[in-house]
Design an enzyme around this catalytic site. Structure first.
Site, PDB file in Angstrom:
ATOM      1  N   HIS A 161      -5.445   1.628   9.188  1.00 51.05           N
ATOM      2  CA  HIS A 161      -5.457   3.089   9.121  1.00 51.05           C
ATOM      3  C   HIS A 161      -4.030   3.596   9.345  1.00 51.05           C
ATOM      4  O   HIS A 161      -3.345   3.127  10.257  1.00 51.05           O
ATOM      5  CB  HIS A 161      -6.399   3.659  10.181  1.00 51.05           C
ATOM      6  CG  HIS A 161      -6.540   5.145  10.069  1.00 51.05           C
ATOM      7  ND1 HIS A 161      -7.380   5.745   9.156  1.00 51.05           N
ATOM      8  CD2 HIS A 161      -5.898   6.151  10.711  1.00 51.05           C
ATOM      9  CE1 HIS A 161      -7.268   7.051   9.264  1.00 51.05           C
ATOM     10  NE2 HIS A 161      -6.375   7.332  10.184  1.00 51.05           N
ATOM     11  N   SER A 191      -1.158  -1.415  -2.888  1.00 42.86           N
ATOM     12  CA  SER A 191       0.125  -1.992  -2.469  1.00 42.86           C
ATOM     13  C   SER A 191      -0.072  -2.922  -1.262  1.00 42.86           C
ATOM     14  O   SER A 191       0.591  -3.958  -1.163  1.00 42.86           O
ATOM     15  CB  SER A 191       1.154  -0.898  -2.172  1.00 42.86           C
ATOM     16  OG  SER A 191       0.803  -0.161  -1.033  1.00 42.86           O
TER      17      SER A 191
HETATM   18  C1  GRF Z   1      -3.016   2.756   3.217  1.00 42.77           C
HETATM   19  O1  GRF Z   1      -2.254   3.807   3.694  1.00 42.77           O
HETATM   20  C2  GRF Z   1      -4.016   2.346   4.271  1.00 42.77           C
HETATM   21  O2  GRF Z   1      -3.618   2.629   5.553  1.00 42.77           O
HETATM   22  C3  GRF Z   1      -5.220   3.170   3.938  1.00 42.77           C
HETATM   23  O3  GRF Z   1      -5.218   3.286   2.551  1.00 42.77           O
HETATM   24  C4  GRF Z   1      -3.888   3.172   2.048  1.00 42.77           C
HETATM   25  C5  GRF Z   1      -3.919   2.166   0.939  1.00 42.77           C
HETATM   26  O4  GRF Z   1      -2.714   2.134   0.234  1.00 42.77           O
HETATM   27  N1  GRF Z   1      -6.406   2.597   4.514  1.00 42.77           N
HETATM   28  P1  GRF Z   1      -2.498   1.027  -0.869  1.00 42.77           P
HETATM   29  O5  GRF Z   1      -3.612   1.192  -1.900  1.00 42.77           O
HETATM   30  O6  GRF Z   1      -2.568  -0.278  -0.186  1.00 42.77           O
HETATM   31  O7  GRF Z   1      -1.156   1.299  -1.451  1.00 42.77           O
END
Ligand code: GRF
Length: 183
Positions: A98, A7
């Protein structure tokens, strides 16, 4: 680089899709089936899928990036440790996001729902996002941006996750843009 639903990767691709100076030219993933790769077809972005022995056993990935004229590497839900050769080739040009206020709730094994469960268990009254440079230790590179969100006692790990994801989507693309322009 992404391995999950993507996402954030989608938000980044959308944000830069009509950008004058910055564009996303490659999406790299360690997962063939990663949801994120669907974005490549939609936006006509090249994709590159690799496995562990390729990533850690050779340094060829740098050649792939160079051949695409890539200046910055963005980790958007990419969980593997970044090898030294890549950190050196892209010094201060690899950014990660993060889903907590580092140094709280970071480090090896702290990803996805584990982070939000730890936040809940610690009884935090706030959490947030950290965008940081990547070095050889998980979640320990210099933070370039943080944004907080307040938590209610009634928040559970799922509602915490959605509050945090909302912040990620709002800020990650803009912080990337700003960082690149200032570099
Ligand atoms: C996010 O929460 C980011 O902080 C972490 O991994 C997650 C990825 O989510 N590093 P998405 O795949 O972008 O929905």
């Amino acid at each position: 680089m992404a391995s999950g639903t993507g996402s954030n990767a989608r938000k980044i691709v959308e944000y830069f899709s009509k950008h004058e100076h910055i564009n996303v030219s490659l999406l790299a993933s360690n997962k063939k089936q990663a949801g994120v790769l669907g974005i490549c077809e939609e936006y006509e972005i090249d994709k590159f899928v690799f496995n562990k022995s390729y990533f850690y056993g050779s340094e060829d990935f740098v050649n792939v990036l160079k051949s695409q004229n890539i200046d910055f590497v963005i980790l958007a839900g990419f969980l593997w440790m970044i090898p030294k050769y890549l950190i050196e080739a892209y010094k201060d040009r690899i950014l990660n996001i993060h889903p907590s206020l580092l140094p709280k709730h970071g480090g090896k094994g702290m990803y996805g729902h584990y982070v939000h469960e730890a936040v809940k268990a610690a009884g935090e009254t706030e959490t947030g996002i950290t965008i940081h440079l990547v070095n050889e230790e998980y979640d320990r590179g210099r933070a370039i941006f943080q944004r907080k969100v307040q938590l209610e006692v009634s928040d559970d790990p799922e509602t915490i996750a959605s509050k945090v994801l909302e912040l990620e989507h709002e800020f990650f693309p803009r912080v990337i843009e700003d960082y690149i322009y200032r570099f």
